[in-house]
Design a protein around this motif. Structure first.
Motif, mmCIF file in Angstrom:
data_model
loop_
_atom_site.group_PDB
_atom_site.id
_atom_site.type_symbol
_atom_site.label_atom_id
_atom_site.label_comp_id
_atom_site.label_asym_id
_atom_site.label_seq_id
_atom_site.Cartn_x
_atom_site.Cartn_y
_atom_site.Cartn_z
ATOM 1 N N ASP A 134 0.870 -1.178 0.000
ATOM 2 C CA ASP A 134 0.000 0.000 0.000
ATOM 3 C C ASP A 134 0.907 1.229 0.000
ATOM 4 N N ASN A 135 0.797 2.056 -1.022
ATOM 5 C CA ASN A 135 1.673 3.226 -1.109
ATOM 6 C C ASN A 135 1.121 4.450 -0.390
ATOM 7 N N GLY A 136 0.009 4.246 0.330
ATOM 8 C CA GLY A 136 -0.521 5.321 1.164
ATOM 9 C C GLY A 136 -1.018 6.537 0.414
ATOM 10 N N ARG A 137 -1.645 6.313 -0.727
ATOM 11 C CA ARG A 137 -2.146 7.438 -1.523
ATOM 12 C C ARG A 137 -3.133 8.296 -0.730
ATOM 13 N N ALA A 138 -2.817 9.576 -0.597
ATOM 14 C CA ALA A 138 -3.648 10.480 0.198
ATOM 15 C C ALA A 138 -5.033 10.642 -0.407
ATOM 16 N N ASP A 139 -5.123 10.631 -1.743
ATOM 17 C CA ASP A 139 -6.431 10.816 -2.371
ATOM 18 C C ASP A 139 -7.351 9.623 -2.115
ATOM 19 N N LEU A 141 -7.106 7.570 0.535
ATOM 20 C CA LEU A 141 -7.426 7.600 1.964
ATOM 21 C C LEU A 141 -8.534 8.616 2.252
ATOM 22 N N ALA A 142 -8.470 9.769 1.603
ATOM 23 C CA ALA A 142 -9.500 10.794 1.795
ATOM 24 C C ALA A 142 -10.847 10.295 1.274
ATOM 25 N N TRP A 143 -10.812 9.613 0.127
ATOM 26 C CA TRP A 143 -12.049 9.054 -0.427
ATOM 27 C C TRP A 143 -12.619 7.996 0.507
ATOM 28 N N LYS A 144 -11.769 7.127 1.031
ATOM 29 C CA LYS A 144 -12.217 6.038 1.911
ATOM 30 C C LYS A 144 -12.889 6.584 3.166
ATOM 31 N N LYS A 145 -12.373 7.662 3.693
ATOM 32 C CA LYS A 145 -12.964 8.262 4.898
ATOM 33 C C LYS A 145 -14.391 8.718 4.624
ATOM 34 N N CYS A 220 -3.503 1.524 -8.741
ATOM 35 C CA CYS A 220 -2.186 2.035 -9.115
ATOM 36 C C CYS A 220 -1.798 1.578 -10.518
#
Length: 290
Positions: A134-139, A141-145, A220
């Protein structure tokens, strides 16, 4: 060549190792590394793994996606969600998934390995798999929240109506409802009341998700990896359909007309392909068509 496995696995472990190393030597020095991976795979070909799980559990589905995608055989043992004895007997806690089998590391006092990410890490290492981290994509993570806030009230009232062992008894239903109403006694009533608004938000989020897909059936550009493993289970659960809204079996032929799963959900084509194709490769069933 995996077609040679039936010949190789009949010998002893030492014979298998020598045969694979001999095959690799024919391909040059670089093939020795490949042979070591093959040996590690084939030496575990006869291992019998057992995955203890709940059908609806996203963490359990993570493990199923990996085992199924890489063709690792396992026995699937499903528990009722209100069953206290079965899961507790495995680890001392009511926690699933748990992987059990020869060579699987089990913490002291436990019969198997708990925690989905630990299980996947062990499987990846033990079988020499290639599974990008998991490359920790901020976009993403924001969508998942945002998606989590919408999916829970949409999915929870409908998941418990699915004909799976998780909800086979009244005790199972009673337990999950008590869990979901612990902090909000009116959770189910509010979820029902707000369905139209939640569906509208979910549809917007699915359209947004389509823009996050950079690869072919992958988040990805380099392909399927752990980021997909973490996201797919919650999308798969959105295919739970309210049985009051259908007659007969909902098939892919009328998905465009009636929607897949929760009534009113509109799946963008690329997102629908992402979910269906990856679940098929992982041998994980969707709820539509059950």
């Amino acid at each position: 060549d995996r077609s040679l496995v039936p010949i190789i696995i009949r010998g002893s472990m030492a014979m298998r190792r020598n045969a694979l190393m001999g095959m690799a030597a024919l391909g040059g020095a670089g093939s020795v590394i490949a042979a070591r991976h093959l040996y590690r795979w084939y030496s575990r070909a006869g291992r019998k793994l057992t995955l203890h799980l709940y059908d609806h559990c996203p963490f359990c589905v993570r493990v199923e996606l990996v085992l199924g995608r890489f063709g690792i055989p396992f026995e699937r043992v499903v528990y009722g969600y209100g069953d206290m004895k079965g899961p507790v007997a495995l680890t001392g806690k009511k926690v699933l998934p748990v992987l059990e089998g020869p060579g699987v590391p089990a913490p002291d006092g436990m019969k198997g390995l708990p925690e989905s990410l630990d299980i996947i890490a062990w499987v990846t290492s033990a079988y020499g798999l290639t599974l990008p981290c998991d490359n920790g994509r901020a976009d993403v993570l924001a969508w998942k929240k945002k998606y989590d806030e919408v999916r829970r009230p949409l999915q929870r009232p409908r998941l418990i109506q699915m004909p799976v062992k998780d909800w086979a008894s009244e005790e199972d239903i009673k337990y999950v409802k008590a869990k979901h109403t612990k902090n909000n006694p009116n959770f189910y009533e509010e979820a029902e009341k707000n369905t139209d608004e939640l569906v509208e938000k979910a549809n917007a989020l699915l359209v947004e998700f389509e823009t996050l897909l950079e690869g072919d059936d992958a988040l990805c550009s380099w392909g399927f990896g752990m980021l997909d493993v973490k996201i797919l289970p919650d999308l798969r659960n959105m295919t739970c359909e309210d049985p009051r809204l259908r007659e007969g079996v909902l098939t892919s032929a009328n998905v465009a007309m009636y929607g897949l799963g929760v009534k009113g959900i509109k799946w963008p084509p690329k997102v629908l392909d992402y979910v269906k194709n990856n679940c098929e490769k992982g041998k994980v069933s969707l709820y539509e068509g059950i």
